[in-house]
Design a protein around this motif. Sequence first.
Motif, PDB file in Angstrom:
ATOM      1  N   LEU A 113       0.839  -1.188   0.000  1.00 46.52           N
ATOM      2  CA  LEU A 113       0.000   0.000   0.000  1.00 46.52           C
ATOM      3  C   LEU A 113       0.881   1.246   0.000  1.00 46.52           C
ATOM      4  N   VAL A 114       0.556   2.184  -0.871  1.00 47.56           N
ATOM      5  CA  VAL A 114       1.259   3.462  -0.869  1.00 47.56           C
ATOM      6  C   VAL A 114       0.678   4.313   0.261  1.00 47.56           C
ATOM      7  N   ALA A 115       1.533   4.787   1.145  1.00 43.91           N
ATOM      8  CA  ALA A 115       1.070   5.616   2.261  1.00 43.91           C
ATOM      9  C   ALA A 115       0.806   7.027   1.751  1.00 43.91           C
ATOM     10  N   THR A 116      -0.412   7.265   1.315  1.00 48.36           N
ATOM     11  CA  THR A 116      -0.773   8.535   0.679  1.00 48.36           C
ATOM     12  C   THR A 116      -1.191   9.599   1.694  1.00 48.36           C
ATOM     13  N   GLY A 117      -1.398   9.203   2.940  1.00 47.43           N
ATOM     14  CA  GLY A 117      -1.920  10.132   3.937  1.00 47.43           C
ATOM     15  C   GLY A 117      -3.432  10.124   4.005  1.00 47.43           C
ATOM     16  N   VAL A 118      -4.083   9.467   3.040  1.00 55.73           N
ATOM     17  CA  VAL A 118      -5.534   9.326   3.019  1.00 55.73           C
ATOM     18  C   VAL A 118      -5.870   7.891   3.452  1.00 55.73           C
ATOM     19  N   PRO A 119      -6.708   7.702   4.472  1.00 54.92           N
ATOM     20  CA  PRO A 119      -7.020   6.345   4.921  1.00 54.92           C
ATOM     21  C   PRO A 119      -7.643   5.497   3.810  1.00 54.92           C
ATOM     22  N   TYR A 120      -7.258   4.235   3.752  1.00 50.38           N
ATOM     23  CA  TYR A 120      -7.876   3.296   2.823  1.00 50.38           C
ATOM     24  C   TYR A 120      -9.235   2.897   3.383  1.00 50.38           C
ATOM     25  N   GLU A 121     -10.243   2.847   2.523  1.00 46.53           N
ATOM     26  CA  GLU A 121     -11.589   2.538   2.974  1.00 46.53           C
ATOM     27  C   GLU A 121     -11.887   1.052   2.810  1.00 46.53           C
ATOM     28  N   ARG A 122     -12.612   0.523   3.789  1.00 39.95           N
ATOM     29  CA  ARG A 122     -12.973  -0.889   3.766  1.00 39.95           C
ATOM     30  C   ARG A 122     -14.043  -1.174   2.731  1.00 39.95           C
ATOM     31  N   GLY A 123     -14.997  -0.268   2.576  1.00 38.83           N
ATOM     32  CA  GLY A 123     -16.125  -0.500   1.680  1.00 38.83           C
ATOM     33  C   GLY A 123     -17.333  -1.007   2.441  1.00 38.83           C
ATOM     34  N   ASP A 124     -18.291  -1.563   1.716  1.00 35.76           N
ATOM     35  CA  ASP A 124     -19.561  -1.966   2.303  1.00 35.76           C
ATOM     36  C   ASP A 124     -19.467  -3.222   3.155  1.00 35.76           C
TER      37      ASP A 124
ATOM     38  N   HIS B 156       3.029  -0.119   4.757  1.00 34.10           N
ATOM     39  CA  HIS B 156       4.019   0.968   4.667  1.00 34.10           C
ATOM     40  C   HIS B 156       3.555   2.207   5.434  1.00 34.10           C
ATOM     41  N   GLY B 157       2.893   1.969   6.574  1.00 37.41           N
ATOM     42  CA  GLY B 157       2.444   3.062   7.415  1.00 37.41           C
ATOM     43  C   GLY B 157       1.044   3.563   7.125  1.00 37.41           C
ATOM     44  N   ALA B 158       0.330   2.936   6.222  1.00 37.11           N
ATOM     45  CA  ALA B 158      -1.028   3.377   5.856  1.00 37.11           C
ATOM     46  C   ALA B 158      -2.036   2.965   6.930  1.00 37.11           C
ATOM     47  N   THR B 159      -3.226   3.536   6.840  1.00 36.29           N
ATOM     48  CA  THR B 159      -4.320   3.235   7.756  1.00 36.29           C
ATOM     49  C   THR B 159      -5.522   2.726   6.972  1.00 36.29           C
ATOM     50  N   LEU B 160      -6.159   1.683   7.492  1.00 36.72           N
ATOM     51  CA  LEU B 160      -7.395   1.153   6.926  1.00 36.72           C
ATOM     52  C   LEU B 160      -8.532   1.565   7.846  1.00 36.72           C
ATOM     53  N   THR B 161      -9.494   2.316   7.323  1.00 38.12           N
ATOM     54  CA  THR B 161     -10.575   2.823   8.166  1.00 38.12           C
ATOM     55  C   THR B 161     -11.889   2.093   7.906  1.00 38.12           C
ATOM     56  N   GLY B 162     -12.636   1.906   8.975  1.00 35.13           N
ATOM     57  CA  GLY B 162     -13.960   1.316   8.863  1.00 35.13           C
ATOM     58  C   GLY B 162     -15.059   2.359   8.814  1.00 35.13           C
ATOM     59  N   LEU B 163     -14.695   3.653   8.831  1.00 41.85           N
ATOM     60  CA  LEU B 163     -15.709   4.688   8.744  1.00 41.85           C
ATOM     61  C   LEU B 163     -16.413   4.615   7.402  1.00 41.85           C
ATOM     62  N   ARG B 164     -17.732   4.729   7.453  1.00 42.07           N
ATOM     63  CA  ARG B 164     -18.521   4.592   6.238  1.00 42.07           C
ATOM     64  C   ARG B 164     -19.518   5.725   6.122  1.00 42.07           C
ATOM     65  N   ARG B 165     -19.599   6.326   4.954  1.00 42.64           N
ATOM     66  CA  ARG B 165     -20.589   7.365   4.710  1.00 42.64           C
ATOM     67  C   ARG B 165     -21.802   6.744   4.024  1.00 42.64           C
TER      68      ARG B 165
END
Length: 213
Positions: free
Chosen positions: A54-65, A85-94
């Motif tokens: 994963l490229v650590a872009t500074g934007v959390p990766y989204e889990r999806g539905d 590589h320091g990235a974050t996977l978020t469970g936040l969902r809109r």
Amino acid sequence: SFVILLLLSRGSRGDAFYVDNVSGSDSGTGTRDSPFKSLSVGIQALNTSDSLHLVATGVPYERGDSPILVSTGGTPEAPLIIDGHGATLTGLRRYPADRWIADGDGVFHMALPNNAYMDGHWEGFDLVFFDGDAGTSCASRATLTQNGYELWTSRAVRKDEADIPLDTLYIKLAQGQTPDDVVVETVSFGTNLGIGADHVRIRNLTSSYSSVD
């Protein structure tokens, strides 16, 4: 020569794939120069003993539905590797704006099922976010404040609000605002990343905001 070939085969590794949630594309090939955009697409591309970066872009990766499941593994000598590589996977969902039902006075609600672990309103854990900021957990509809929320679950019993449908999330926005005007996100139910295979190694990846993290 037989011994050399045997050692090489035991240490052999698979292909390397890349994901970039900012500049990648899910129609890409998954290479370093043409990374995927979605983590779920990268996971689906993996074969035995491959690696995913994963490229650590500074934007959390989204889990999806739904939770992401790793169903392909590796071997004891060559495990499958997922490196954040320091990235974050978020469970936040809109949730889309059309899921919300207006109750008047800036209050909206929607059904939020599968809340077996959410007992009444939550305290000490941020459940709902408004434009990226944590909202205020309120004890009842009557005490809802701007950017506040109340989650009424099947385990909650309060005689003063017995008319509330079970598994319902209530929020309050500023007067005149609607869910179209505010990014309202909630914590996903279940795990963000599940492992359903042997010899999988995950490193340098932070998983956040999932109900069973």
